[in-house]
Write an enzyme that holds these catalytic residues in place. Sequence first.
Site, mmCIF file in Angstrom:
data_model
loop_
_atom_site.group_PDB
_atom_site.id
_atom_site.type_symbol
_atom_site.label_atom_id
_atom_site.label_comp_id
_atom_site.label_asym_id
_atom_site.label_seq_id
_atom_site.Cartn_x
_atom_site.Cartn_y
_atom_site.Cartn_z
ATOM 1 N N ARG A 100 -10.931 5.681 -7.486
ATOM 2 C CA ARG A 100 -10.011 4.730 -8.146
ATOM 3 C C ARG A 100 -9.790 5.254 -9.561
ATOM 4 N NH1 ARG A 100 -10.059 -1.818 -8.121
ATOM 5 N NH2 ARG A 100 -9.172 -1.297 -6.098
ATOM 6 N N HIS A 127 -1.632 2.073 -3.809
ATOM 7 C CA HIS A 127 -2.872 1.450 -3.311
ATOM 8 C C HIS A 127 -2.799 1.416 -1.777
ATOM 9 C CE1 HIS A 127 -6.512 -0.672 -3.364
ATOM 10 N NE2 HIS A 127 -6.155 -1.834 -3.855
ATOM 11 N N GLN A 130 -5.165 -0.725 0.600
ATOM 12 C CA GLN A 130 -4.818 -2.142 0.586
ATOM 13 C C GLN A 130 -3.719 -2.433 1.607
ATOM 14 O OE1 GLN A 130 -5.950 -4.899 -1.478
ATOM 15 N NE2 GLN A 130 -4.796 -5.907 0.136
ATOM 16 N N ASP A 222 1.271 -10.047 -6.447
ATOM 17 C CA ASP A 222 0.117 -9.369 -7.078
ATOM 18 C C ASP A 222 0.158 -9.737 -8.563
ATOM 19 O OD1 ASP A 222 -2.000 -7.664 -7.705
ATOM 20 O OD2 ASP A 222 -0.773 -5.832 -7.697
ATOM 21 N N CYS A 263 -3.173 -9.359 -2.748
ATOM 22 C CA CYS A 263 -4.251 -8.376 -2.568
ATOM 23 C C CYS A 263 -5.539 -8.824 -3.254
ATOM 24 C CB CYS A 263 -3.801 -7.017 -3.096
ATOM 25 S SG CYS A 263 -3.327 -7.067 -4.832
ATOM 26 N N ARG A 291 -9.854 -5.456 4.692
ATOM 27 C CA ARG A 291 -10.089 -4.226 3.942
ATOM 28 C C ARG A 291 -11.219 -3.426 4.586
ATOM 29 N NH1 ARG A 291 -8.593 -3.684 -1.271
ATOM 30 N NH2 ARG A 291 -8.974 -1.515 -0.746
HETATM 31 N N1 CP Z 1 -7.450 -5.737 -3.826
HETATM 32 C C1 CP Z 1 -8.313 -4.927 -4.449
HETATM 33 O O1 CP Z 1 -8.176 -3.707 -4.460
HETATM 34 O O2 CP Z 1 -9.346 -5.576 -5.055
HETATM 35 P P1 CP Z 1 -10.453 -4.927 -5.988
HETATM 36 O O3 CP Z 1 -9.784 -4.554 -7.274
HETATM 37 O O4 CP Z 1 -11.475 -6.019 -6.166
HETATM 38 O O5 CP Z 1 -11.021 -3.735 -5.312
HETATM 39 N N1 NVA Z 2 -1.924 -4.040 -9.296
HETATM 40 C C1 NVA Z 2 -3.318 -4.362 -9.464
HETATM 41 C C2 NVA Z 2 -4.021 -4.321 -8.155
HETATM 42 C C3 NVA Z 2 -5.457 -4.735 -8.193
HETATM 43 C C4 NVA Z 2 -6.132 -4.646 -6.874
HETATM 44 C C5 NVA Z 2 -3.935 -3.394 -10.444
HETATM 45 O O1 NVA Z 2 -3.633 -2.193 -10.396
HETATM 46 O O2 NVA Z 2 -4.700 -3.827 -11.300
#
Ligand code: CP
Ligand code: NVA
Length: 303
Positions: A100, A127, A130, A222, A263, A291
């Site tokens: 990430r 993502h 997701q 989101d 999400c 997930r």
């Molecule tokens: N939806 C998602 O990716 O959640 P987290 O940021 O908790 O991993």
């Molecule tokens: N768009 C959000 C998604 C979190 C799972 C972010 O990048 O923070």
Amino acid sequence: MVRHFLTLDDFSSDEIHKLIATAEKVKSGKVKSQVLRGKNIAAIFEKPSTRTRVSFEVAVNQLGGNFIFLRGDELQLSRGEPVRDTARVLGRYVDGIVARVYEHNDLVELAKYSGVPVINALSNLYHPCQILADILTIKEKKRKLEGLKLAYIGDGNNVCNSLLIGCTKIGLNICVGSPKRYEPKKEIVEKAKSNAKKSGSQVEITNSPQVAVKDADIVYTDVFVSMGNEKEREERLKTFIPDFQVNTKLLENASPDAIVMHCLPAHRGQEITEEVLEGKQSVVWDQAENRLHAQKAIFIQLF
Ligand code: CP
Ligand code: NVA
């Protein structure tokens, strides 16, 4: 050739359907895989995570592997060691990397130099894990995918981008309702349109949340302030609220049996109201559970 999971655009419609079918079999218990037995998976997280981190760790353990969690700020990466050096070293120890990151290009570098499969656990651009869980959830709830309309309301961010790619690959129609200046990037919309041509689906981008939600089978939102956008928080909240909030009134424009997706993490009172998030159309907890099943399908397909 080593296969990575950086964006759904690298996967054909058939491969995405196969991933979903595998996730369904894993979830129902029909497939009990030990594909990661004796394998080590490194997970680099430069940003916070609850769902992605834990579902990946549980998935790796249940598939017989060992999960090595690495906080970005505890690696030499945070002191300036280049991504390509980190990649070459990790690739000699582990069998796969989950990451990430802030910059999508760092994933591309990890993939290029590590020699092992790299999985995108979220970047500024995409993502994909997701969205795989989201497609699984939609199929479970609606019993089909093709021809449905998904309305994404809010920021044209990583989740929106991956929805654009994922939906158009598998024949779901997608309409994005975002305020001006927060629409998804042109290149991503172009990619989605080109996929849509092949799958026969439709892509629409509008600045009207009502138009986006009209007759939708799925209403998705989101956060308005993604990780990394914190400095723009005030300006964003002023722009998005109240017009782009998924609330009961906006939902009245959707199909009466529409499902609501997010999400997570959710910010009640910002992109979604408490009433809708906790309401009977919301499927967010099943979506979060999926997930885990989707991550397992990714490992089974990559390894
Ligand atoms: N939806 C998602 O990716 O959640 P987290 O940021 O908790 O991993
Ligand atoms: N768009 C959000 C998604 C979190 C799972 C972010 O990048 O923070």
